[in-house]
Every structure is written in C-alpha cells, then in structure tokens.
Write an enzyme that holds these catalytic residues in place. Structure first.
Site, mmCIF file in Angstrom:
data_model
loop_
_atom_site.group_PDB
_atom_site.id
_atom_site.type_symbol
_atom_site.label_atom_id
_atom_site.label_comp_id
_atom_site.label_asym_id
_atom_site.label_seq_id
_atom_site.Cartn_x
_atom_site.Cartn_y
_atom_site.Cartn_z
ATOM 1 N N ASP A 26 0.838 -1.212 0.000
ATOM 2 C CA ASP A 26 0.000 0.000 0.000
ATOM 3 C C ASP A 26 0.869 1.256 0.000
ATOM 4 O O ASP A 26 0.585 2.231 -0.692
ATOM 5 C CB ASP A 26 -0.926 0.008 1.226
ATOM 6 C CG ASP A 26 -2.063 -1.003 1.101
ATOM 7 O OD1 ASP A 26 -2.382 -1.395 -0.045
ATOM 8 O OD2 ASP A 26 -2.622 -1.400 2.143
ATOM 9 N N GLU A 27 1.933 1.233 0.823
ATOM 10 C CA GLU A 27 2.824 2.399 0.894
ATOM 11 C C GLU A 27 3.550 2.607 -0.439
ATOM 12 O O GLU A 27 3.762 3.734 -0.868
ATOM 13 C CB GLU A 27 3.863 2.219 2.017
ATOM 14 C CG GLU A 27 3.263 2.231 3.409
ATOM 15 C CD GLU A 27 2.509 3.524 3.684
ATOM 16 O OE1 GLU A 27 3.125 4.603 3.633
ATOM 17 O OE2 GLU A 27 1.298 3.452 3.933
ATOM 18 N N LEU A 28 3.927 1.494 -1.099
ATOM 19 C CA LEU A 28 4.608 1.602 -2.387
ATOM 20 C C LEU A 28 3.708 2.276 -3.423
ATOM 21 O O LEU A 28 4.170 3.095 -4.226
ATOM 22 C CB LEU A 28 5.035 0.216 -2.879
ATOM 23 C CG LEU A 28 5.774 0.198 -4.225
ATOM 24 C CD1 LEU A 28 7.106 0.941 -4.129
ATOM 25 C CD2 LEU A 28 6.006 -1.228 -4.703
ATOM 26 N N ILE A 31 3.870 5.928 -2.794
ATOM 27 C CA ILE A 31 5.181 6.488 -3.166
ATOM 28 C C ILE A 31 5.293 6.657 -4.684
ATOM 29 O O ILE A 31 5.734 7.700 -5.173
ATOM 30 C CB ILE A 31 6.317 5.581 -2.628
ATOM 31 C CG1 ILE A 31 6.399 5.715 -1.102
ATOM 32 C CG2 ILE A 31 7.654 5.933 -3.271
ATOM 33 C CD1 ILE A 31 7.295 4.683 -0.438
#
Length: 491
Positions: A26-28, A31
């Site tokens: 999810d963070e990728l 980003i």
C-alpha cells in the site's frame, strides 16, 4: 501520506519478504503515485533480490506476492495497483546488493547519492545576477519537466549575451530531479583540441559516474552505455555547440540512448546547429533597467549610480546595447575611476574596442567560411542599417550574398528588420577592428588620410575599401597612384 508528499526522496528496500506485507505494498502505491504526480524521487535498493523478480513478480519474491494475493480480502483493482507499482519500481534505477561487496559499502553509496541529490552542486548562484530569472522561467516552460517524453531544447544568442550563465542557473535548479546529469562545457574547444572520441568519453563518463576508456568508434554507442542510460532520466547541458557532428558523437538524436523524461539542453551561437531541438529560446539583450543595475553593481558596488555619473553611465549603456559581457567588463574596468577617466575610456573605445569583449565576439567570426567573412566585413564597415536588397545588388551574385546573410543571421551576427540589415554596434565594431587589423577595409579617418597621401603603394595593395567621413578631415594632397588599385572601393 503527508510525510511521503513532503519528502524529496523515498528509499524503498526490496527483499524477498517485501511483497508478503500488504502495508508495504500500500505504501509503495502511494510512493509511486507521488513520483508521478509531484516529481518526487524514488530510490530502490534490491536487497538480495533481482530487480526483474520485483518487476515481473517472479522467483521467491513472486511466491511471497502470490501468497498475499491469495490471503488478501482486497479487490482485484487494489491487487492490480500493487502489481503496477511493483513493475514501475522494478524499472527504476537503484542499487542491487550482492555478495561481492560489503553492505557498508552499499550503505555509503546510497548515502552519498542522497546527499548529492538533496544538496546538488550548484554551478552558479543567481544571487547578484541581474535579470536572469525571467530567462530561466521561460526556458523552464519550454522544458516541460513533468511529461515522460525525451525533449531537446536550444538556447541561442550572440556571444557575451549570457547563454551559458542562464544554462548554469537552470541546471543548478533542476538537476536534482534527474537520475544522472552532466553540464559539458566548452564543447567547441574540446572537440577542436582533443577530438570527438575524447568528447564522447568525457560526456558518458560524467553521466555514468565512472571513467570510460573503451570507446573508439563514433558510429555506435556501446551496449553497456545504452543499457545503463536508457532506463535513467537524464539531464544534459551541452555548452557552446557549433557542429552537428558533436551532437551525433554524443548520441543526442539517438532515441534509445536516454530514458523517458530525459532533457537535453543545447547552447549555441549558431541556430542551424539547433535544428534537432524541439524549441529554441533566443536570448536577447538586457532591458534598460537591468543593464543600468548590472553596470552600477560592477562599477560602484551598488544598484544605482551616483548622480555625477548618470550621463556617463547612459553613454556606456548606449555603447553596450544590453550585452551583459560588455557591461561587466567595462563596469569592472571603470570601477573607482573619476568621471574624467570615464570620459577618456569612452573616447578610446571609439577607436580601439575592448580586447576582452572582442575576443568573445570574434569566435563567431572565426567560424565563418571565407565568403561569409567577406560579406560580414562589408556589412560591418559599409552596410549596417542599409536595405538588404540594395546590399545584395551592390555585392552581386559572386558573393552568394543572399545565402551568406542567412548564415550571418543564424549565427546572431546580423538581423533583418523591415528589410534593413542591422548589426549590433559591438559586433560592427569588432568587424571594423578585424578589417583594420587585416588591412582590408579602412574605417578610421586618420588611417585613410595616411593611405591616400602615401607613396608606398605596395603597402596599400591589400586594401579593398574605404569608409571615409569627409567632415572629420581637412584639405588633403592625394597621391593619384592610389586610385590605380583595381580592388579599391569607396563608400
């Protein structure tokens, strides 16, 4: 999300277990989204995992991703976003850890790279530079940093007009948005001194950050260079380009050599060399206010000149016609000098142009072929601000005058306004000085009087033309044999 958006750089470390974490995936996605929309840099480290496994979700990395997909309660749309983010991250330029080097060495490389991107070396500081920001802003709009295509932009103008300074400021402001960058100075001089092969080695060595020695052919770019650069977003500034062969040697027109989003900036006095550029920005002379401020900063170390120097500054500005080089050179020379010394210097300039200014301007003249040089000298001495059609009639077809004038325009040595040939006063003075030194055309009344009264006809054989202001001389007793020279022309 706020922390990601406010960060200039995101470092993502991919290991075999990375894809097993839904939180990491999810963070990728966030980003990669910031990289696209906000231009943030993403630096991947592939820790004991192959970048292609990340890109294609194969190997042990793919197995971990497969498990998280099976156990995930997320929709297919979310899974597809994970897959797209992994594919794009796997395509980014970064570092691959291996058993052949210590992890401490890898950490040092990553830290150095981040520091360089955060605090990139600035080739010039715009503080103290007058009128530069408006040029930079206009070129920035032409560069279109965000789109992912490869774009080539030209910066064009006469010598001393400030092209290199503008390119330096622009480069220092945007270089940290690229994976690798290079400001290649003095392309003309380097190619003439050391050859195109050496120029190519210097260019690719600086872009890749390694010394490259095994380039001996100009016709092809080695595969290892292409493989290294075609996935990187490259910024390259080539300063003082004067020959299309230089661009061929540096693979500027090779679509496969640089990665998407790359920007190439060509700086030249010759518009014809910039034919491959999608946009060409012409640098013109400084406006009155900026020119006054620059002169005052150099001569008096303040933004405005003292009252007693106002009229003298006006005359210097009239002489310089907005050329930054001339304003800086003369301002520095006149610094701390009395009004009487200013007056003397201005009088001297009428006959002997400043050598520092002339040296820069003369480079454009030296690049001309012999016929173009002759046309240039005739315009500088006789036909400045005359009708183009009249000049073509006078010089005739033997001079190929029409084509010659076009080449002079390409090199910023002459402009045409309402069919009138116009040459910057500094360039015209440079041409007259060259003609005087060569003894081809005499423009100074004293020199002409000496020639017309001389009995040494052999010494005058090289003279082809005279520009004589009769109001500047008195009665002369002429040597009639002077007029027997068939090549002599009077205007």
């Amino acid at each position: 999300m706020k922390a990601i958006e406010e960060s200039k750089i995101s470092v993502v470390i991919f290991s075999e277990n990375y894809a097993s974490s839904r939180w990491c995936l999810d963070e990728l996605v966030k980003i990669i989204d910031c990289e696209k929309k906000l231009g943030r840099k993403v630096l991947p480290i592939f820790y004991r995992v192959n970048p292609s496994d990340v890109r294609k979700q194969t190997g042990k990395f793919g197995e971990a991703f497969g498990k998280v997909k099976e156990n995930s309660k997320h929709s297919l749309d979310v899974v597809e976003k994970w897959r797209t983010a992994l594919m794009e991250a796997g395509n980014l330029s970064g570092w691959v850890s291996s058993d052949s080097r210590h992890e401490s060495q890898l950490c040092e490389e990553v830290a150095d790279s981040i520091l360089e991107k955060l605090f990139s070396r600035s080739y010039a500081d715009s503080m103290g530079l007058v009128g530069i920001d408006s040029h930079v802003d206009k070129i920035m709009s032409l560069l279109c940093i965000e789109p992912t295509n490869i774009r080539v932009i030209g910066i064009w103008g006469m010598g001393g007009i400030g092209k290199t300074t503008i390119a330096e400021i622009l480069f220092s402001r945007i270089c940290n948005q690229f994976d690798c960058f290079c400001f290649l100075r003095n392309v003309r001089e380097k190619s003439e001194k050391y050859g195109l092969v050496d120029l190519r080695k210097s260019f690719f060595s600086e872009l890749l950050g390694i010394e490259i020695r095994n380039i001996e052919m100009l016709s092809v770019v080695p595969t290892f260079i292409k493989d290294s650069l075609n996935r990187k977003k490259v910024l390259a500034v080539l300063d003082d380009v004067n020959d299309p062969e230089q661009l061929e040697a540096l693979a500027i027109n090779d679509d496969d050599c640089f990665g998407l989003g790359s920007r190439i900036i060509l700086v030249s006095r010759d518009k014809q060399v910039l034919s491959s550029a999608e946009e060409v920005y012409e640098v013109k002379g400084m406006n009155y206010g900026d020119a006054r401020q620059l002169l005052s900063m150099k001569a008096f170390k303040q933004k405005h000149p003292p009252v007693e120097y106002m009229e003298l500054c006006e005359r210097v500005q009239t002489y310089c016609k907005g050329v930054p080089l001339a304003l800086k050179v003369l301002g520095s020379y006149l610094c701390k000098k009395t009004p009487e010394e200013w007056e003397s210097a201005l009088t001297k300039l009428k006959r002997f142009p400043d050598c520092k200014i002339t040296k820069v301007l003369e480079i454009s003249y030296n690049d001309l072929d012999e016929m173009e040089k002759k046309i240039f000298l005739y315009i500088a001495c006789f036909f400045n601000r005359d009708h183009k059609s009249m000049v073509e009639d006078i010089l005739g077809c033997d001079f190929h005058t029409h084509w010659g004038i076009i080449r002079l325009m390409d090199r910023c040595l002459v402009t045409i306004v309402d069919d009138m040939l116009e040459m910057h006063d500094l360039i015209a003075e440079m041409g007259q000085d060259i003609a005087r030194r060569k003894g081809i055309i005499l423009c100074n009344s004293n020199d002409i009087c000496d020639m017309l009264t001389s009995t040494n006809n052999k010494a005058n054989e090289a003279v082809e033309g005279l520009l004589l202001n009769m109001s500047e001389i008195g009665r002369l007793y002429l040597n009639d044999s002077v007029f027997l020279q068939g090549s002599l022309k009077f205007y």
